[in-house]
Design a protein around this motif. Structure first.
Motif, PDB file in Angstrom:
ATOM      1  N   HIS A  80       0.869  -1.182   0.000  1.00  0.00           N
ATOM      2  CA  HIS A  80       0.000   0.000   0.000  1.00  0.00           C
ATOM      3  C   HIS A  80       0.906   1.233   0.000  1.00  0.00           C
ATOM      4  CE1 HIS A  80      -3.293  -2.674   1.335  1.00  0.00           C
ATOM      5  NE2 HIS A  80      -2.438  -3.147   2.222  1.00  0.00           N
ATOM      6  N   THR A  81       0.705   2.154  -0.904  1.00  0.00           N
ATOM      7  CA  THR A  81       1.523   3.360  -0.932  1.00  0.00           C
ATOM      8  C   THR A  81       0.783   4.526  -0.295  1.00  0.00           C
ATOM      9  OG1 THR A  81       0.780   3.893  -3.178  1.00  0.00           O
ATOM     10  CG2 THR A  81       2.841   2.637  -2.951  1.00  0.00           C
ATOM     11  N   ALA A  82       1.539   5.314   0.457  1.00  0.00           N
ATOM     12  CA  ALA A  82       0.989   6.483   1.140  1.00  0.00           C
ATOM     13  C   ALA A  82       1.956   7.644   0.958  1.00  0.00           C
ATOM     14  CB  ALA A  82       0.791   6.198   2.622  1.00  0.00           C
ATOM     15  N   ASN A  83       1.522   8.661   0.246  1.00  0.00           N
ATOM     16  CA  ASN A  83       2.370   9.835   0.010  1.00  0.00           C
ATOM     17  C   ASN A  83       2.277  10.771   1.213  1.00  0.00           C
ATOM     18  OD1 ASN A  83       3.977  11.783  -1.138  1.00  0.00           O
ATOM     19  ND2 ASN A  83       2.379  12.602  -2.467  1.00  0.00           N
ATOM     20  N   ALA A  84       2.760  10.282   2.356  1.00  0.00           N
ATOM     21  CA  ALA A  84       2.571  11.003   3.616  1.00  0.00           C
ATOM     22  C   ALA A  84       3.243  12.375   3.601  1.00  0.00           C
ATOM     23  CB  ALA A  84       3.108  10.163   4.766  1.00  0.00           C
ATOM     24  N   ARG A  85       4.394  12.472   2.985  1.00  0.00           N
ATOM     25  CA  ARG A  85       5.072  13.775   2.937  1.00  0.00           C
ATOM     26  C   ARG A  85       4.279  14.777   2.118  1.00  0.00           C
ATOM     27  NH1 ARG A  85      11.433  13.833   3.329  1.00  0.00           N
ATOM     28  NH2 ARG A  85      11.760  12.190   4.870  1.00  0.00           N
ATOM     29  N   ARG A 101      -8.657   8.810   2.184  1.00  0.00           N
ATOM     30  CA  ARG A 101      -9.857   7.959   2.263  1.00  0.00           C
ATOM     31  C   ARG A 101      -9.660   6.691   1.434  1.00  0.00           C
ATOM     32  NH1 ARG A 101     -12.644  12.934   1.793  1.00  0.00           N
ATOM     33  NH2 ARG A 101     -12.971  12.563  -0.442  1.00  0.00           N
ATOM     34  N   GLY A 102      -9.002   6.844   0.280  1.00  0.00           N
ATOM     35  CA  GLY A 102      -8.745   5.676  -0.556  1.00  0.00           C
ATOM     36  C   GLY A 102      -7.841   4.669   0.137  1.00  0.00           C
ATOM     37  N   LEU A 103      -6.816   5.152   0.845  1.00  0.00           N
ATOM     38  CA  LEU A 103      -5.928   4.251   1.573  1.00  0.00           C
ATOM     39  C   LEU A 103      -6.682   3.551   2.697  1.00  0.00           C
ATOM     40  CD1 LEU A 103      -3.151   3.076   2.237  1.00  0.00           C
ATOM     41  CD2 LEU A 103      -2.714   5.116   3.644  1.00  0.00           C
ATOM     42  N   ARG A 104      -7.502   4.292   3.415  1.00  0.00           N
ATOM     43  CA  ARG A 104      -8.273   3.679   4.509  1.00  0.00           C
ATOM     44  C   ARG A 104      -9.183   2.577   3.970  1.00  0.00           C
ATOM     45  NH1 ARG A 104     -13.213   4.199   7.046  1.00  0.00           N
ATOM     46  NH2 ARG A 104     -13.170   3.938   9.328  1.00  0.00           N
ATOM     47  N   ARG A 105      -9.837   2.852   2.858  1.00  0.00           N
ATOM     48  CA  ARG A 105     -10.715   1.841   2.258  1.00  0.00           C
ATOM     49  C   ARG A 105      -9.909   0.616   1.811  1.00  0.00           C
ATOM     50  NH1 ARG A 105     -12.841   5.028  -0.914  1.00  0.00           N
ATOM     51  NH2 ARG A 105     -11.540   4.695  -2.740  1.00  0.00           N
ATOM     52  N   ARG A 111      -8.746  -6.550   5.605  1.00  0.00           N
ATOM     53  CA  ARG A 111      -9.201  -7.155   6.868  1.00  0.00           C
ATOM     54  C   ARG A 111      -8.019  -7.647   7.704  1.00  0.00           C
ATOM     55  NH1 ARG A 111     -14.191 -11.067   5.531  1.00  0.00           N
ATOM     56  NH2 ARG A 111     -14.380 -10.882   7.806  1.00  0.00           N
ATOM     57  N   TYR A 112      -7.088  -6.736   7.988  1.00  0.00           N
ATOM     58  CA  TYR A 112      -5.922  -7.087   8.793  1.00  0.00           C
ATOM     59  C   TYR A 112      -6.325  -7.368  10.249  1.00  0.00           C
ATOM     60  CZ  TYR A 112      -2.996  -5.571   4.921  1.00  0.00           C
ATOM     61  OH  TYR A 112      -2.396  -5.452   3.688  1.00  0.00           O
ATOM     62  N   ASP A 113      -5.679  -8.378  10.820  1.00  0.00           N
ATOM     63  CA  ASP A 113      -5.882  -8.685  12.232  1.00  0.00           C
ATOM     64  C   ASP A 113      -5.004  -7.821  13.123  1.00  0.00           C
ATOM     65  OD1 ASP A 113      -7.576 -11.089  11.776  1.00  0.00           O
ATOM     66  OD2 ASP A 113      -5.724 -11.881  10.895  1.00  0.00           O
ATOM     67  N   LEU A 114      -3.835  -7.482  12.630  1.00  0.00           N
ATOM     68  CA  LEU A 114      -2.826  -6.812  13.442  1.00  0.00           C
ATOM     69  C   LEU A 114      -2.053  -5.836  12.577  1.00  0.00           C
ATOM     70  CD1 LEU A 114      -1.102  -6.702  16.109  1.00  0.00           C
ATOM     71  CD2 LEU A 114       0.302  -8.536  15.111  1.00  0.00           C
ATOM     72  N   ALA A 115      -1.845  -4.624  13.094  1.00  0.00           N
ATOM     73  CA  ALA A 115      -0.983  -3.640  12.441  1.00  0.00           C
ATOM     74  C   ALA A 115       0.204  -3.372  13.357  1.00  0.00           C
ATOM     75  CB  ALA A 115      -1.744  -2.346  12.164  1.00  0.00           C
ATOM     76  N   ALA A 130      -5.963   3.527  11.192  1.00  0.00           N
ATOM     77  CA  ALA A 130      -6.942   3.634  10.112  1.00  0.00           C
ATOM     78  C   ALA A 130      -7.233   2.284   9.472  1.00  0.00           C
ATOM     79  CB  ALA A 130      -6.451   4.613   9.047  1.00  0.00           C
ATOM     80  N   SER A 131      -6.354   1.311   9.677  1.00  0.00           N
ATOM     81  CA  SER A 131      -6.568  -0.013   9.089  1.00  0.00           C
ATOM     82  C   SER A 131      -7.709  -0.764   9.764  1.00  0.00           C
ATOM     83  CB  SER A 131      -5.295  -0.846   9.197  1.00  0.00           C
ATOM     84  OG  SER A 131      -5.045  -1.216  10.557  1.00  0.00           O
TER      85      SER A 131
END
Length: 374
Positions: A80-85, A101-105, A111-115, A130-131
């Motif tokens: 998953h890519t996130a352009n956080a900067r 919002r797209g990343l959260r979706r 359906r991750y159990d653990l982050a 957000a996961s």
């Protein structure tokens, strides 16, 4: 018998875990997180692993044309890519909110159990939450407010950051993990381009004069003198630079004996995929505390590390044959100073050549954590 059945059931459940790793960047930090994930994958081969990363570092996890669990994407199942900067620069922009919002979706769909937050920053912790999965992180993260987002806090005792990451993943999953060198993706197109670029030599030494800030940079003229000496000993030398470091690399080439063509020293600016391919072909890598040197370690290549204001016990080469040169009076200092640190300036090319000889002689190829003090 019942206890054995329970243990088997617990192991089977763990193997079906869906784990999200959050380590956005930078290059060296991502590479330092990968050995823990490699160990997790080795213990739980059926575990589904996703990773949130900034786009520029994604080639460390996947080739351009990638498929999970193949050489093109060997460590994780989903990237998953996130352009956080970029989001931080434009926090109120419509495009930022749409991307978030797209990343959260996207994360919820997995359906991750653990982050597991291996960055320890507020922004990485927010992405982990957000996961929708339970979020674990280090008890004393780099940004202390991040810990308040963690539902599971893991105390770490390791000195090296690689060891610390393994402790966090182990504490989050309930496993006993020993970090291991990770597999890196093979990009066939990049491999072909690099094969055509590099000199045809058995003993290729790669120099990385760049670093995150000036205090960590050994002077270009000393890299040049080192390149000339290496060439006189029969090594082919390549000076690599990241975009924006072209002037630094040019100075190294210029000071390497006069004319780069006559000493067969070349300067190459690479993409990340090409840098991986290039490093695979090297006999040895020389550089400071910088991402490309950590990449060499991940690829199992011997490294000579030139250290000043950063602590090699915490951030130095790991898991491969290496030598570290550092003045005994150098102290850990992450101030972004532009001038090279005083202790770094005491290291001479002749000392680096001694370290090269130790590593490239047959008896010098045993992995260890020894250090040569300047």
């Amino acid at each position: 018998m019942r206890s054995d059945n329970n243990a088997e059931k617990q192991n089977a459940e763990k193997d079906r875990l869906r784990v999200l790793i959050v380590r956005l960047g930078a290059m060296g930090d991502v590479l330092h997180a990968m050995p823990a994930v490699a160990s997790l994958r080795a213990q739980l081969p059926e575990c589904h692993v996703g990773w949130v990363i900034e786009p520029r570092w994604a080639p460390l996890l996947m080739a351009e044309e990638a498929a999970p669990r193949t050489p093109t994407m060997p460590l994780v199942d989903v990237v998953h890519t996130a352009n956080a900067r970029g989001w931080a620069r434009q926090p109120l922009a419509t495009s930022t909110w749409r991307a978030m919002r797209g990343l959260r979706r996207e994360l919820h769909e997995q359906r991750y159990d653990l982050a597991i937050d291996l960055q320890g920053a507020v922004r990485s912790a927010l992405i982990g939450r957000a996961s929708g999965a339970e979020l674990a992180g280090e008890a004393e993260p780099r940004e202390r407010p991040a810990r308040w987002f963690f539902q599971r806090r893991v105390a770490t005792r390791g000195v090296h950051v690689i060891e610390q990451a393994a402790e966090v993943v182990a504490g989050a999953t309930g496993l006993t993990l020993a970090p291991m060198l990770p597999p890196l993706p093979v990009d066939c197109a990049a491999e072909r381009r690099v094969a055509a670029m590099l000199p045809d030599a058995q003993a290729l030494v790669l120099l990385h004069p760049g670093a995150g800030w000036g205090a960590k940079r050994w002077p270009a003229e000393r890299y040049g003198a080192l390149a000339a000496a290496l060439k006189s000993r029969g090594y082919a030398v390549v000076v690599n630079c990241a975009p924006g470091e072209e002037a630094l690399a040019t100075d190294v080439v210029r000071s390497s004996g006069g004319a780069a063509q006559t000493i067969a020293t070349s300067m190459i600016v690479t993409s990340m995929a090409e840098l991986i391919a290039m490093t695979r072909r090297c006999a040895l890598v020389i550089g400071g505390d910088t991402g490309p040197a950590h990449l060499a370690c991940a690829l199992g290549k011997p490294v000579v590390g030139l250290y000043g204001p950063t602590d090699p016990a915490r951030n130095g080469p790991w898991g491969v044959p290496f030598r570290v040169l550092r003045h005994p009076e150098s102290r850990r200092d992450h101030a972004r100073r532009s001038a090279p640190e005083a202790g770094l300036l005491t290291i001479e090319p002749e000392e680096v050549l001694v370290a090269v000889d130790e590593l490239l002689r047959p008896q010098g190829t045993t992995a260890g954590r020894s250090a040569v003090q300047a």
